[in-house]
Design a protein around this motif. Structure first.
Motif, short mmCIF file in Angstrom:
data_model
loop_
_atom_site.label_atom_id
_atom_site.label_comp_id
_atom_site.label_asym_id
_atom_site.label_seq_id
_atom_site.Cartn_x
_atom_site.Cartn_y
_atom_site.Cartn_z
N CYS A 67 16.82 37.94 29.56
CA CYS A 67 18.13 37.48 29.10
C CYS A 67 19.11 38.65 29.12
CB CYS A 67 17.97 36.91 27.68
SG CYS A 67 19.50 36.42 26.94
N THR A 68 20.18 38.51 29.90
CA THR A 68 21.09 39.65 30.09
C THR A 68 22.50 39.33 29.59
OG1 THR A 68 21.70 38.85 32.28
CG2 THR A 68 19.85 40.41 32.18
N ILE A 69 23.27 40.38 29.37
CA ILE A 69 24.68 40.17 29.04
C ILE A 69 25.51 41.21 29.80
CG2 ILE A 69 24.49 41.53 26.87
CD1 ILE A 69 26.70 39.44 25.83
N SER A 70 26.58 40.74 30.41
CA SER A 70 27.45 41.65 31.16
C SER A 70 28.89 41.14 31.01
CB SER A 70 27.04 41.67 32.63
OG SER A 70 27.12 40.35 33.15
N TYR A 71 29.81 41.88 31.57
CA TYR A 71 31.19 41.39 31.50
C TYR A 71 31.90 41.60 32.83
CZ TYR A 71 32.62 46.27 30.84
OH TYR A 71 32.82 47.62 31.01
N ALA A 72 32.98 40.88 33.04
CA ALA A 72 33.79 41.04 34.24
C ALA A 72 35.25 40.91 33.84
CB ALA A 72 33.43 39.97 35.27
N VAL A 73 36.08 41.77 34.43
CA VAL A 73 37.51 41.73 34.14
C VAL A 73 38.18 40.84 35.18
CG1 VAL A 73 39.61 43.12 33.96
CG2 VAL A 73 37.40 44.06 33.21
N CYS A 74 38.92 39.85 34.70
CA CYS A 74 39.57 38.92 35.65
C CYS A 74 40.75 38.25 34.95
CB CYS A 74 38.54 37.88 36.11
SG CYS A 74 39.18 36.64 37.24
N ASP A 75 41.90 38.24 35.62
CA ASP A 75 43.03 37.47 35.10
C ASP A 75 42.94 36.08 35.73
OD1 ASP A 75 45.38 36.18 34.53
OD2 ASP A 75 46.68 37.88 35.06
N VAL A 76 42.48 35.10 34.95
CA VAL A 76 42.19 33.80 35.56
C VAL A 76 43.44 32.98 35.85
CG1 VAL A 76 39.83 33.70 34.68
CG2 VAL A 76 41.62 32.65 33.37
N SER A 77 44.61 33.49 35.46
CA SER A 77 45.82 32.75 35.87
C SER A 77 46.13 33.01 37.34
CB SER A 77 47.01 33.10 34.97
OG SER A 77 47.33 34.45 35.10
N ASP A 78 45.41 33.97 37.95
CA ASP A 78 45.60 34.27 39.37
C ASP A 78 44.42 33.71 40.18
OD1 ASP A 78 46.69 35.66 41.71
OD2 ASP A 78 44.96 37.01 41.46
N TYR A 79 44.71 32.72 41.04
CA TYR A 79 43.65 31.99 41.75
C TYR A 79 42.73 32.94 42.53
CZ TYR A 79 41.23 28.34 44.35
OH TYR A 79 40.27 27.52 44.86
N ASP A 80 43.35 33.90 43.26
CA ASP A 80 42.53 34.77 44.12
C ASP A 80 41.60 35.66 43.30
OD1 ASP A 80 43.58 33.62 46.35
OD2 ASP A 80 45.17 35.12 46.60
N SER A 81 42.04 36.03 42.11
CA SER A 81 41.15 36.84 41.25
C SER A 81 39.96 36.00 40.80
CB SER A 81 41.89 37.34 40.00
OG SER A 81 43.01 38.06 40.37
N VAL A 82 40.20 34.73 40.47
CA VAL A 82 39.10 33.86 40.05
C VAL A 82 38.13 33.66 41.22
CG1 VAL A 82 38.51 31.63 39.01
CG2 VAL A 82 40.70 32.67 38.48
#
Ligand SMILES: NC(=O)C1=CN([C@@H]2O[C@H](COP(=O)(O)OP(=O)(O)OC[C@H]3O[C@@H](n4cnc5c(N)ncnc54)[C@H](OP(=O)(O)O)[C@@H]3O)[C@@H](O)[C@H]2O)C=CC1
Ligand SMILES: CCCCCCCCCCCCCCCC(=O)[C@@H](N)CO
Length: 291
Positions: A67-82
């Motif tokens: 069982c792992t935990i990680s994070y990712a930085v993403c501005d989800v209001s920007d389609y290409d970033s998602v």
């Protein structure tokens, strides 16, 4: 069934939690990990994500090694970033999440005339567009990695979005917020039907007030009249709120309220529309409900 509690198995599953650097999303991510679900926390602020991930991992509870935990930085209001985030995870790293929960949202309560040009669109961008981006990219990636799979063989997936009680009962002062939460609710209803043949479960949460960093912020601009009208929704803690949501997801509910007043207004199928022959409309509405 409401009495069965096996509708959200967590052990050994993988979940993406968006809007997880603070507030309800952060608490939800913590709870999933402690139940043995691998979690990927997503938001825009790396420092908060890292701090939260480290705090979660500092638990005394024994967590299975897989069982792992990680994070990712993403501005989800920007389609290409998602798209970049989901593509990297699903097509390159071969992580195929069982669950996607999005808590991304923003409320700037003000009377309509006091909203700035920016306030007017920021609610729509964060509450609707950002979450529509998540749903669209996730579904697209699932379809892309399952080109050879027949519909019936799609694994069970859950897509869960966070609307608000104001979607049922638009409250004065929430003009930059409630319409976008209602739009998200509407999108979820369509996706529930469209994605069912592909084994997706689409759940929508309609919380009442709860105490989070975002709630403290919104209180600063909230008009007095708004505080009075939403008064019956006494703020609960994020821990309690996450508890209620997990319990109802487990029981198989897909329309989830978190307090009594929320459940009451969720029954108002006619919403706040001015009535025409109102008494007959009520009879008609309850008849429809029983059909
Ligand atoms: N608090 C309340 O009383 C109620 C809240 N809700 C809804 O519940 C959800 C959670 O609320 P709450 O915990 O109060 O919210 P918070 O404002 O405390 O947290 C919102 C989270 O969303 C993230 N986020 C915001 N915009 C983006 C973006 N563009 N891209 C990626 N992440 C983003 C924030 O992180 P970062 O800034 O780091 O990106 C943060 O982690 C929201 O959808 C809210 O509208 C519904 C009813 C009541
Ligand atoms: C019998 C009829 C009685 C009618 C009473 C109406 C009570 C309405 C309660 C509305 C609660 C709204 C909570 C909004 C939470 C939210 O989304 C914000 N905190 C944004 O973050």
């Amino acid at each position: 069934m409401w009495f069965s509690k096996n509708n959200l198995p967590l052990s050994g599953k993988t979940a993406v939690v968006l809007g997880a650097s603070q507030g309800l999303g952060a608490e939800f991510g913590r709870r999933l990990y402690l139940e043995g679900c691998s979690v990927i926390l997503v938001a825009r602020t790396e420092s908060k994500l890292k701090k939260h991930k480290d705090a979660i991992q500092a638990t005394d509870k024994v967590i299975p090694p897989e069982c792992t935990i990680s994070y990712a930085v993403c501005d989800v209001s920007d389609y290409d970033s998602v798209l970049g985030f989901f593509h990297k995870m699903m097509a390159i790293e071969n992580i195929d999440p069982d669950y996607v929960f999005s808590f991304v949202g923003l409320a700037i309560p003000k009377l309509f005339n006091d909203l700035t040009k920016e306030d007017l669109v920021s609610g729509y961008q964060t509450n609707y567009v950002a979450n529509a981006n998540v749903a669209h990219v996730f579904v697209n990636q699932v379809m892309a990695i399952n080109k050879q799979t027949s519909r019936k063989q799609f694994k069970k997936r859950v897509l869960c979005m966070c609307s608000s009680v104001v979607s049922f009962y638009p409250v004065i002062g929430y003009s930059s917020y409630a319409p976008s939460k209602a739009a998200l609710d509407s999108l979820c209803t369509i996706l529930r039907a469209e994605l069912k043949p592909y084994n997706f479960r689409v759940a929508t949460i309609f919380p009442g007030n709860f105490e989070s960093e975002g709630y403290i912020q919104e209180e600063k601009t909230k008009p007095e009249i708004t505080k009075i009208v939403e008064g019956p929704s006494t703020p609960i803690t994020v821990e309690k709120c996450a508890d209620i949501i997990l319990d109802k997801l487990n029981k198989g509910y897909d329309t989830i309220t978190t307090d009594t007043i929320g459940w009451i207004v969720s029954c108002f199928g006619l919403g706040m529309y001015p009535r025409q022959w109102g008494f007959l409309q009520i009879i008609k509405q309850s008849k429809n409900k029983n059909e």
